[in-house]
Structure formats: structure tokens, C-alpha cells
Design a protein around this motif. Structure first.
Motif, PDB file in Angstrom:
ATOM      1  N   PHE A 115       0.817  -1.207   0.000  1.00 53.79           N
ATOM      2  CA  PHE A 115       0.000   0.000   0.000  1.00 53.79           C
ATOM      3  C   PHE A 115       0.854   1.261   0.000  1.00 53.79           C
ATOM      4  CE2 PHE A 115      -3.043  -3.131   1.548  1.00 53.79           C
ATOM      5  CZ  PHE A 115      -4.048  -2.899   0.620  1.00 53.79           C
ATOM      6  N   GLY A 116       2.000   1.221   0.666  1.00 53.80           N
ATOM      7  CA  GLY A 116       2.890   2.367   0.621  1.00 53.80           C
ATOM      8  C   GLY A 116       3.407   2.623  -0.782  1.00 53.80           C
ATOM      9  N   THR A 117       3.688   1.553  -1.532  1.00 58.41           N
ATOM     10  CA  THR A 117       4.188   1.698  -2.898  1.00 58.41           C
ATOM     11  C   THR A 117       3.113   2.268  -3.815  1.00 58.41           C
ATOM     12  OG1 THR A 117       5.716  -0.151  -2.585  1.00 58.41           O
ATOM     13  CG2 THR A 117       5.211   0.476  -4.844  1.00 58.41           C
ATOM     14  N   ILE A 118       1.892   1.774  -3.700  1.00 61.75           N
ATOM     15  CA  ILE A 118       0.796   2.312  -4.517  1.00 61.75           C
ATOM     16  C   ILE A 118       0.565   3.784  -4.188  1.00 61.75           C
ATOM     17  CG2 ILE A 118      -1.709   2.200  -4.909  1.00 61.75           C
ATOM     18  CD1 ILE A 118      -1.507  -0.825  -4.661  1.00 61.75           C
ATOM     19  N   GLN A 119       0.641   4.116  -2.905  1.00 63.09           N
ATOM     20  CA  GLN A 119       0.441   5.498  -2.483  1.00 63.09           C
ATOM     21  C   GLN A 119       1.476   6.425  -3.125  1.00 63.09           C
ATOM     22  OE1 GLN A 119      -2.011   6.605  -0.783  1.00 63.09           O
ATOM     23  NE2 GLN A 119      -1.468   8.447   0.355  1.00 63.09           N
ATOM     24  N   ARG A 120       2.701   5.949  -3.260  1.00 62.41           N
ATOM     25  CA  ARG A 120       3.757   6.781  -3.829  1.00 62.41           C
ATOM     26  C   ARG A 120       3.692   6.809  -5.356  1.00 62.41           C
ATOM     27  NH1 ARG A 120       8.660   9.078  -2.772  1.00 62.41           N
ATOM     28  NH2 ARG A 120       8.441   8.693  -0.548  1.00 62.41           N
ATOM     29  N   MET A 121       3.307   5.729  -5.987  1.00 62.57           N
ATOM     30  CA  MET A 121       3.356   5.637  -7.447  1.00 62.57           C
ATOM     31  C   MET A 121       2.176   6.300  -8.148  1.00 62.57           C
ATOM     32  SD  MET A 121       4.692   1.701  -7.888  1.00 62.57           S
ATOM     33  CE  MET A 121       4.491   1.766  -9.658  1.00 62.57           C
ATOM     34  N   PHE A 122       1.037   6.434  -7.432  1.00 63.02           N
ATOM     35  CA  PHE A 122      -0.168   6.946  -8.061  1.00 63.02           C
ATOM     36  C   PHE A 122      -0.621   8.233  -7.375  1.00 63.02           C
ATOM     37  CE2 PHE A 122      -0.116   2.474  -9.070  1.00 63.02           C
ATOM     38  CZ  PHE A 122      -0.613   2.402 -10.370  1.00 63.02           C
ATOM     39  N   ALA A 123      -1.074   9.188  -8.175  1.00 63.94           N
ATOM     40  CA  ALA A 123      -1.668  10.411  -7.633  1.00 63.94           C
ATOM     41  C   ALA A 123      -3.001  10.080  -6.981  1.00 63.94           C
ATOM     42  CB  ALA A 123      -1.863  11.434  -8.752  1.00 63.94           C
ATOM     43  N   PRO A 124      -3.492  10.948  -6.054  1.00 59.88           N
ATOM     44  CA  PRO A 124      -4.736  10.630  -5.340  1.00 59.88           C
ATOM     45  C   PRO A 124      -5.900  10.250  -6.250  1.00 59.88           C
ATOM     46  CG  PRO A 124      -3.672  12.518  -4.323  1.00 59.88           C
ATOM     47  CD  PRO A 124      -2.879  12.192  -5.557  1.00 59.88           C
ATOM     48  N   GLN A 125      -6.068  10.974  -7.349  1.00 63.16           N
ATOM     49  CA  GLN A 125      -7.204  10.701  -8.227  1.00 63.16           C
ATOM     50  C   GLN A 125      -7.018   9.430  -9.046  1.00 63.16           C
ATOM     51  OE1 GLN A 125      -5.160  13.242  -8.381  1.00 63.16           O
ATOM     52  NE2 GLN A 125      -4.446  13.635 -10.487  1.00 63.16           N
ATOM     53  N   GLU A 126      -5.799   8.851  -9.043  1.00 69.10           N
ATOM     54  CA  GLU A 126      -5.516   7.637  -9.810  1.00 69.10           C
ATOM     55  C   GLU A 126      -5.557   6.374  -8.961  1.00 69.10           C
ATOM     56  OE1 GLU A 126      -2.379   9.056 -13.205  1.00 69.10           O
ATOM     57  OE2 GLU A 126      -1.565   8.752 -11.176  1.00 69.10           O
ATOM     58  N   ARG A 127      -5.661   6.503  -7.659  1.00 71.85           N
ATOM     59  CA  ARG A 127      -5.478   5.340  -6.793  1.00 71.85           C
ATOM     60  C   ARG A 127      -6.675   4.408  -6.759  1.00 71.85           C
ATOM     61  NH1 ARG A 127      -3.195   9.269  -2.181  1.00 71.85           N
ATOM     62  NH2 ARG A 127      -1.175   9.722  -3.156  1.00 71.85           N
ATOM     63  N   GLY A 128      -7.835   4.887  -7.175  1.00 74.00           N
ATOM     64  CA  GLY A 128      -9.016   4.043  -7.105  1.00 74.00           C
ATOM     65  C   GLY A 128      -8.875   2.756  -7.887  1.00 74.00           C
ATOM     66  N   LEU A 129      -8.306   2.836  -9.097  1.00 73.98           N
ATOM     67  CA  LEU A 129      -8.185   1.648  -9.936  1.00 73.98           C
ATOM     68  C   LEU A 129      -7.228   0.611  -9.355  1.00 73.98           C
ATOM     69  CD1 LEU A 129      -9.357   0.438 -12.442  1.00 73.98           C
ATOM     70  CD2 LEU A 129      -7.526   1.486 -13.785  1.00 73.98           C
ATOM     71  N   PRO A 130      -5.996   0.992  -8.912  1.00 79.23           N
ATOM     72  CA  PRO A 130      -5.150  -0.030  -8.287  1.00 79.23           C
ATOM     73  C   PRO A 130      -5.731  -0.579  -6.986  1.00 79.23           C
ATOM     74  CG  PRO A 130      -4.116   2.142  -8.154  1.00 79.23           C
ATOM     75  CD  PRO A 130      -5.255   2.246  -9.119  1.00 79.23           C
ATOM     76  N   PHE A 131      -6.389   0.279  -6.203  1.00 82.29           N
ATOM     77  CA  PHE A 131      -7.028  -0.238  -5.002  1.00 82.29           C
ATOM     78  C   PHE A 131      -8.188  -1.165  -5.368  1.00 82.29           C
ATOM     79  CE2 PHE A 131      -5.478   3.627  -2.445  1.00 82.29           C
ATOM     80  CZ  PHE A 131      -4.383   2.920  -1.989  1.00 82.29           C
ATOM     81  N   GLY A 132      -8.885  -0.856  -6.473  1.00 79.42           N
ATOM     82  CA  GLY A 132      -9.922  -1.762  -6.945  1.00 79.42           C
ATOM     83  C   GLY A 132      -9.358  -3.094  -7.392  1.00 79.42           C
ATOM     84  N   ALA A 133      -8.153  -3.053  -7.992  1.00 79.25           N
ATOM     85  CA  ALA A 133      -7.515  -4.294  -8.434  1.00 79.25           C
ATOM     86  C   ALA A 133      -7.151  -5.184  -7.251  1.00 79.25           C
ATOM     87  CB  ALA A 133      -6.269  -3.974  -9.259  1.00 79.25           C
ATOM     88  N   VAL A 134      -6.560  -4.585  -6.207  1.00 78.92           N
ATOM     89  CA  VAL A 134      -6.208  -5.404  -5.043  1.00 78.92           C
ATOM     90  C   VAL A 134      -7.472  -5.880  -4.327  1.00 78.92           C
ATOM     91  CG1 VAL A 134      -3.959  -4.333  -4.757  1.00 78.92           C
ATOM     92  CG2 VAL A 134      -5.898  -3.392  -3.536  1.00 78.92           C
ATOM     93  N   SER A 135      -8.541  -5.101  -4.408  1.00 77.42           N
ATOM     94  CA  SER A 135      -9.820  -5.540  -3.868  1.00 77.42           C
ATOM     95  C   SER A 135     -10.332  -6.756  -4.624  1.00 77.42           C
ATOM     96  CB  SER A 135     -10.842  -4.402  -3.956  1.00 77.42           C
ATOM     97  OG  SER A 135     -12.132  -4.848  -3.617  1.00 77.42           O
ATOM     98  N   ALA A 136     -10.200  -6.709  -5.946  1.00 74.54           N
ATOM     99  CA  ALA A 136     -10.625  -7.848  -6.749  1.00 74.54           C
ATOM    100  C   ALA A 136      -9.820  -9.092  -6.399  1.00 74.54           C
ATOM    101  CB  ALA A 136     -10.480  -7.526  -8.233  1.00 74.54           C
ATOM    102  N   GLY A 137      -8.541  -8.901  -6.046  1.00 70.48           N
ATOM    103  CA  GLY A 137      -7.708 -10.045  -5.682  1.00 70.48           C
ATOM    104  C   GLY A 137      -8.224 -10.778  -4.464  1.00 70.48           C
ATOM    105  N   ILE A 138      -8.531 -10.042  -3.413  1.00 70.38           N
ATOM    106  CA  ILE A 138      -8.988 -10.716  -2.196  1.00 70.38           C
ATOM    107  C   ILE A 138     -10.385 -11.298  -2.373  1.00 70.38           C
ATOM    108  CG2 ILE A 138     -10.022  -8.700  -1.042  1.00 70.38           C
ATOM    109  CD1 ILE A 138      -8.644  -9.810   1.542  1.00 70.38           C
ATOM    110  N   ASN A 139     -11.225 -10.618  -3.157  1.00 74.27           N
ATOM    111  CA  ASN A 139     -12.573 -11.137  -3.359  1.00 74.27           C
ATOM    112  C   ASN A 139     -12.583 -12.318  -4.319  1.00 74.27           C
ATOM    113  OD1 ASN A 139     -14.142  -9.360  -1.660  1.00 74.27           O
ATOM    114  ND2 ASN A 139     -13.636  -7.722  -3.082  1.00 74.27           N
TER     115      ASN A 139
END
Length: 470
Positions: A115-139
């Protein structure tokens, strides 16, 4: 640094986290029979994982912020793989619970770096998609896990089926460790401030003692003593962090709680995860012991919950940058509707066909969950909520801030299992009736969702006036 491969590895981490949780929940009745677990040991087998995840997330996140993420990510995944193999060889409950603690600690180390890496690599408005991807992984893991777990137990039998549920984690852990070594950054800043060791100790001791106070086998005086000591340690942590911030880099910057999006995000992370993980626990117990279905049928019956979450999490993640707060509220409302529908349906169809009767309301709950959850043992990630909560957080604080949110989710998951399990077994002892015992924990879960909904509404109606920092 390539962004898509890092997101892909992060998705694998959340997938193996969700798979580990789902397999253990489904295999739990067989483990209980083989090792002779009582109700307390059974709850600890689940809770120990969440405890270990929660204890290491914030310190691991801060260490990654200041010293680089690759080594600690690889160490965490390697520890998880070794502990999974050790769990498969367990011959008594203490051995298995110890292995679960190491499993959780290993995944906690890795999750904080992710999560720290995603936070640094993506701007705030871009983070929804990678967070959605990791959400899809656990689900996705929660779609595969119950069926796989039921199949492993059915094929492997009472003695070996549950052991294979741990062994399947080993190759996953090795592969993810290798990929992490190739893809994760070694260091992200040239200056390396001293670690806030005192803050880390106070936080871990405080959280650990509060967690231990949940034990139902402890004398009342000891429970309250442990709880008071843990609370004092957490108060000491807050005071120390404020003082330490004047001359150094604290373990966690308490000023982040001044942002309503972050503070309400913590409440949502704790209480929604508590309810969401409680659903898996109560449904697994009820379908297997209350209605007499085997592990495979139970796994199939639970599939709609995770399937609904997996489908909607990707959609919610892609929209979270613009519609994060409304998505969180909508998801909580839909999840609560699904649970109430499940409760009503079971009033009319409590017999052996209950897995089929449960399909529609479980799907509704899953869809609601997918709008806000990305979930981890003992951690789970809440995609739109995570996007909104971390929007005002500077990239240099991403690891510790994400770790704090993940700690809330991990402790929420353990809290949910503890509350739901306590309500279930207390009701069973009092009534001896599984149908009645099932309904009370469902109402507990609805109440947990209600607390999360109140926080989400507060954040929707009274958003931060501060401009989010990138």
C-alpha cells in the motif's frame, strides 16, 4: 519503476491473503475435530492471524517509508511461506496457532509495503483503480477459497484435507517473494531518519493487550487489568508520538486524524471489516454444524458473497476517485439490506435447502461489500474508502498511514469473529437451537454495519474543507 507489474504483484498478495482466510474458515470444523479444539482455541486460530497482521502493519509501513520496501516485502512473504508449511505439519493447537501468528506477521510486513508503494506511485485521483484491483484479488480468493477448501477436505479426508489447505500457500508465497525482489523499490529517500522504536513498542504492546482482553477464558479481574494496561499503553503511544514529532519522524503522524476523511475512514475500516468477516464465520458454522452440510456444499453456498464483491470491486475502484464517498454509503446500505434479507429468508427456509435460499441475499451483501471493501486477514482493504481516506496523506507517509488503516481492518476482522463467535456459542449454550443462535449474530453484524454507515454519512455530509495533498 513499472506500475502495472507492481499492481499485479499487489493483487497476488491480497489474493493469497483472502485465500488463506477462506481456506481456514472452511476447514475449521475438520481442524477442530482432528486436534480437539474447544471454542476458545477455534476463535484464536482465526484471531491470531488478524492479531499478528495488525501488530506489524504500522511499524512495517514506517520502516518501508524510510528504508525502502523490497527487503521487508520479501522477508514477509518468505516467512509466510515457511509458516504455512509449518502449519500443515501441526500436531496440536499451540503449534498451529503459533504458525498462524507467523503467517499473519509475514503478510502484515508485505501488505504495508504494497500500500505504501501504490500510495507513492499513483496520484490521489488515480489510486481508485489499483485499489480496486487489489480488492478484486482478495474477493476473487473468496470466490475460489471456499470451494477449493471444501474440495481439499473432501478429497484429503479428515487427517490430510485441512493440511493441504495450508500447503497450497507455500508455492504462492515463494513466487510472490521472487516477484517482489525484482519489482519493489530498494529505497525511496536518501535520508534515513531513526526509527521511532518507543512508539512501535507502545503501539504493539497496547494493541496486543487489548486483543488479549477478548479472551473468554480469562477471569474477569484479569481481563479488566489487561484491558486497562493496554489502553494506558495506547494513550502513551498517542502522547509519545505527538512529542516525538517535534524533533523526529514519528511512527505515525497523529495530525492525519485531523482530516475527517481519514478519521472516519478508520471507523469504517474497523466496523465494516468486523461485520464482513463475521458473515463468513457465522455462515460457515451455521451451514456445517447447524444444517449439517459438508465443507464443499458450504463453500459453494458462500460463493455468491465473494463473487458479488469481486465483480463490483473493480467497478467501484475505477469510480472511487470521483464518487468515493457516495459509493461507500451505497455499499453499506446494500450490504445491510442483503443481511436483513438473509435473516428473513432463513425464517422461512431454515432446512437443508438453506444454501440455495441464501444465494440472493448473500449476493446482495457481496455486491454491497464490493463497493467499499478490498479486505485482508486479519486486514482486508476497503477500496473506495481507502482511496478517500488516504487522499489527504502525503506520499512520504503512505506506508504508515496505509498501515494504520490496514491495522484497523485487521483488528476489525478479529473483533467481528470474536463478537459473532461469542454471540453464537453463548446463544447455543442457552437455547441449544442453531436457528435461534444463528439469528442473534446476524443482528450483531447489522449493528456493526450501522456504525460504519454513520461514519460514512458524516464524511459524505461534512467533507474535509482542506485541499487534499498529493
Amino acid at each position: 519503476m513499472p506500475r502495472k507489474p507492481v499492481v499485479a504483484v499487489s493483487t497476488l498478495v491480497t489474493f493469497i491473503t483472502g485465500l488463506n482466510i477462506a481456506l481456514v474458515v472452511i476447514a475449521m470444523p475438520t481442524i477442530r475435530t482432528t486436534l480437539g479444539l474447544d471454542s476458545s482455541a477455534q476463535q484464536w486460530l482465526v484471531s491470531a492471524f488478524y492479531l499478528a497482521v495488525g501488530l506489524v502493519l504500522v511499524p512495517a509501513g514506517r520502516f518501508g517509508d524510510t528504508h525502502g520496501r523490497r527487503a521487508i516485502f520479501v522477508t514477509g512473504m518468505a516467512a509466510f511461506a515457511v509458516a504455512s508449511g509449518a502449519a500443515a505439519l501441526a500436531s496440536h493447537e499451540a503449534w498451529l496457532i503459533a504458525a498462524r501468528l507467523v503467517q499473519g506477521a509475514g503478510l502484515g510486513l508485505a501488505l504495508a509495503q504494497m500500500f505504501g508503494t501504490i500510495q507513492r506511485m499513483f496520484a490521489p485521483q488515480e489510486r481508485g483503480l489499483p485499489f480496486g484491483a487489489v480488492s478484486a484479488g482478495i474477493n476473487a480468493a473468496r470466490v475460489v477459497g471456499p470451494v477449493l477448501g471444501g474440495g481439499l477436505v473432501a478429497v484429503g479426508g479428515t487427517e490430510w484435507g485441512w493440511r493441504w489447505a495450508f500447503l497450497v500457500n507455500v508455492p504462492f508465497g515463494i513466487v510472490i517473494a521472487i516477484l517482489g525482489w525484482r519489482l519493489f523499490p530498494v529505497a525511496e529517500r536518501t535520508d534515513r531518519p531513526r526509527m521511532d522504536v518507543v512508539g512501535a513498542i507502545l503501539l504493539m504492546v497496547g494493541l496486543g493487550l487489548v486483543w488479549l482482553a477478548q479472551g473468554d477464558q480469562l477471569p474477569a479481574w484479569l481481563t479488566w487489568t489487561i484491558l486497562a494496561t493496554g489502553a494506558a499503553a495506547l494513550v502513551g503511544f498517542v502522547r509519545w508520538e505527538k512529542r516525538y514529532a517535534r524533533h523526529g519522524v514519528p511512527m505515525f503522524d497523529m495530525r492525519l486524524f485531523q482530516f475527517r476523511s481519514f478519521s472516519t475512514g478508520m471507523i469504517i475500516a474497523v466496523f465494516y471489516t468486523a461485520g464482513y468477516d463475521g458473515i463468513y464465520y457465522i455462515m460457515s458454522e451455521y451451514l456445517q454444524h447447524g444444517l449439517g452440510h459438508d465443507e464443499l456444499v458450504t463453500g459453494i453456498a458462500l460463493t455468491p458473497l465473494a463473487l458479488g464483491a469481486a465483480i463490483s470491486s473493480v467497478i467501484a475502484g475505477s469510480k472511487a476517485g470521483r464518487l468515493g464517498r457516495p459509493l461507500v454509503v451505497s455499499g453499506l446500505l446494500l450490504a445491510a439490506v442483503g443481511l436483513i434479507a438473509l435473516l428473513v429468508a432463513d425464517l422461512f427456509l431454515p432446512g437443508p435447502d438453506s444454501p440455495h435460499a441464501a444465494t440472493l441475499p448473500l449476493l446482495l451483501a457481496g455486491l454491497g461489500g464490493g463497493l467499499i471493501t478490498s479486505g485482508v486477514a486479519g486486514g482486508l482493504v476497503i477500496a473506495p474508502n481507502l482511496t478517500v481516506a488516504l487522499s489527504p496523506v502525503p506520499a512520504t507517509e503512505g506506508g504508515s498511514a496505509g498501515g494504520m488503516l490496514e491495522t484497523g481492518q485487521a483488528f476489525g476482522g478479529g473483533l467481528g469473529v470474536g463478537l459473532v463467535g461469542t454471540a453464537l456459542f453463548a446463544s447455543l449454550d442457552r437455547t441449544g437451537d442453531w436457528l435461534t443462535a444463528f439469528r442473534i449474530p446476524i443482528l450483531v453484524i447489522v449493528a456493526l454495519f450501522a456504525v460504519a454507515l454513520a461514519a460514512a454519512l458524516a464524511n459524505l455530509l461534512f467533507p474535509d474543507q482542506n485541499v487534499p495533498r498529493s
